[in-house]
Write a protein that holds these residues in place. Sequence first.
Motif, PDB file in Angstrom:
ATOM      1  N   PHE A   1      -0.418   6.146  12.847  1.00 34.10           N
ATOM      2  CA  PHE A   1       0.728   5.615  12.100  1.00 34.10           C
ATOM      3  C   PHE A   1       1.081   6.461  10.867  1.00 34.10           C
ATOM      4  O   PHE A   1       1.696   5.949   9.929  1.00 34.10           O
ATOM      5  N   SER A   2       0.705   7.743  10.888  1.00 36.26           N
ATOM      6  CA  SER A   2       0.941   8.610   9.719  1.00 36.26           C
ATOM      7  C   SER A   2       2.396   8.586   9.244  1.00 36.26           C
ATOM      8  O   SER A   2       2.667   8.700   8.052  1.00 36.26           O
TER       9      SER A   2
ATOM     10  N   PHE B   1       4.301   6.252   8.935  1.00 39.08           N
ATOM     11  CA  PHE B   1       4.610   5.048   8.156  1.00 39.08           C
ATOM     12  C   PHE B   1       3.593   4.809   7.037  1.00 39.08           C
ATOM     13  O   PHE B   1       3.486   3.708   6.527  1.00 39.08           O
ATOM     14  N   ARG B   2       2.851   5.849   6.684  1.00 36.87           N
ATOM     15  CA  ARG B   2       1.882   5.703   5.607  1.00 36.87           C
ATOM     16  C   ARG B   2       2.412   6.371   4.347  1.00 36.87           C
ATOM     17  O   ARG B   2       2.844   7.523   4.375  1.00 36.87           O
TER      18      ARG B   2
ATOM     19  N   PRO C   1      -5.763   7.688  10.236  1.00 41.29           N
ATOM     20  CA  PRO C   1      -4.470   6.985  10.291  1.00 41.29           C
ATOM     21  C   PRO C   1      -4.231   6.240  11.607  1.00 41.29           C
ATOM     22  O   PRO C   1      -3.118   5.781  11.850  1.00 41.29           O
TER      23      PRO C   1
ATOM     24  N   PHE D   1      -4.235  -1.868   8.232  1.00 39.57           N
ATOM     25  CA  PHE D   1      -2.921  -1.336   7.875  1.00 39.57           C
ATOM     26  C   PHE D   1      -3.091  -0.195   6.878  1.00 39.57           C
ATOM     27  O   PHE D   1      -3.939  -0.271   5.991  1.00 39.57           O
ATOM     28  N   LEU D   2      -2.283   0.841   7.012  1.00 44.90           N
ATOM     29  CA  LEU D   2      -2.275   1.950   6.044  1.00 44.90           C
ATOM     30  C   LEU D   2      -1.423   1.536   4.843  1.00 44.90           C
ATOM     31  O   LEU D   2      -0.713   0.530   4.880  1.00 44.90           O
TER      32      LEU D   2
ATOM     33  N   MET E   1       2.353   0.467   5.010  1.00 44.03           N
ATOM     34  CA  MET E   1       2.708   0.638   6.423  1.00 44.03           C
ATOM     35  C   MET E   1       3.759  -0.381   6.881  1.00 44.03           C
ATOM     36  O   MET E   1       4.767  -0.005   7.500  1.00 44.03           O
TER      37      MET E   1
ATOM     38  N   ASN F   1       7.141   0.336   5.229  1.00 46.23           N
ATOM     39  CA  ASN F   1       7.769   1.552   5.766  1.00 46.23           C
ATOM     40  C   ASN F   1       8.301   1.321   7.185  1.00 46.23           C
ATOM     41  O   ASN F   1       9.383   1.796   7.527  1.00 46.23           O
TER      42      ASN F   1
ATOM     43  N   ARG G   1       5.500  11.344   7.440  1.00 48.78           N
ATOM     44  CA  ARG G   1       6.161  10.355   6.599  1.00 48.78           C
ATOM     45  C   ARG G   1       7.588  10.749   6.222  1.00 48.78           C
ATOM     46  O   ARG G   1       8.457   9.901   5.993  1.00 48.78           O
TER      47      ARG G   1
END
Lengths: 261, 261
Positions: free
Chosen positions: B169-170, B172-173, B182, B208-209, B212, B215, B242
């Motif tokens: 999920f990078s 959205f981090r 991630p 969750f990051l 996250m 985003n 991102r």
Amino acid sequence: MASPFLFYSEMVVEEKGKNIKLVLEYDGNAYHGWQRQKGEISIQGILEDKIGVITGKRAKLIASGRTDSGVHALHQVCNFLTKTNIDPGSLKKGLNALTPPDILIKEAKYVPLSFHARYSAKSKTYEYRILNRREPNVFLRHYTWHVPQKLHMAKMRECLSALQGRHDFSSFRSTGSGISNPVRTMILAECHLSRNGIIRIVFEADGFLRHMVRNIVGTIVQVGSGKIEVEKFLEILQARDRQKAGPKAPAQGLFLSMVRY
Amino acid sequence: MASPFLFYSEMVVEEKGKNIKLVLEYDGNAYHGWQRQKGEISIQGILEDKIGVITGKRAKLIASGRTDSGVHALHQVCNFLTKTNIDPGSLKKGLNALTPPDILIKEAKYVPLSFHARYSAKSKTYEYRILNRREPNVFLRHYTWHVPQKLHMAKMRECLSALQGRHDFSSFRSTGSGISNPVRTMILAECHLSRNGIIRIVFEADGFLRHMVRNIVGTIVQVGSGKIEVEKFLEILQARDRQKAGPKAPAQGLFLSMVRY
């Protein structure tokens, strides 16, 4: 205050300007009620000042009625006379940009000069919200009265139906409200249990005395929790004596929800 | 921070004391987030201090995760080790009397010393609330993101289902969240349109990051409003960058709604 008996004619328009009606929604939590008061932050005060910023002249707002400190409005109506040429749509936009986010102008439009937000009103509706469950809820703390004891809905409904019709509501009027006629016609008085344990008590009447809804709700909750009987409630209504009724329910559960013309 | 690998035995109890778990609800509006920070009012800070008032020793609270400034919790879980003999029921009562009304302790109970609010969590659920209608609402201003353009639910659902499963999920981090792995497993991602135009977007994941959910929601709203296509959203997820995603949705619409163990 404008006379409610003016006729709408070109001549009057020239003299008096135009009449603009506003429909408002507000969160009363941060305000010392509707009415402008020296040294206090009021909804009327903010609106009159901001209308002045837009039109160049501070308005004199007439509301359907005052709401007390901490009381909310889903639908409050007010009007004011103005000579401005700014159209209501632009006024609405401008006001919503200038007022704080806890006051919303939902509608602005021209109305005949004879329209008077208070005197022209046929009925007003108030809604009182009770959170009836053991646990409180942080998100509802400013918008409900938390009553942890289980309330008996059927008994409360009995009291509410007894309120419908034409009555002298002196038992539910707070002092300091002058000597006006205490007789009002209650068009509707009912309660609904929604999900999450929220009870909504709805009152529609041709007018309300000072603190009338909160005094009725405070007494009805005494019936619902078994502290007094339905019969006692009926006696209180007939007594026409404020000393007999229960305590006033807190302000934060009360919403002015409609004004009909 | 307590090791999550302790065993529950009399010996350890004597040494370490007891482990108490709290379930909390809070309105994040007035707080600088969960985490204690110098010179800022935080939920952790208030709770640790008030536990100290009751037990005589300031607690060190471990939460399931931090919530950011303005983010709310319907169900946050934390725990702390203590040598106090005050039972959890009394502690809950005492804390609810001492904490401000925007923080509620819903539950307090003993748990094994091995319980760690963060490391023991199997999944967390966040809910994001959007008010999707032209008019704002004064009562929801702290609890929703007001998006006046009509959002396309079916397109948003397509994006959400693509998020389910195991992904990097990078994209959205937010930066500043360290270099941890991630990859997360999204157990559930769906949206519901409720009455009054409120859209609830629900995410359950094993973790969750940073930022996250906000985003993802910011980018999904771009899809819903037609600014970008569903295909573009899928590209963004795969890009692991991102820079590609949309802006972060505001904090006030976000609720931590469940933690499962």
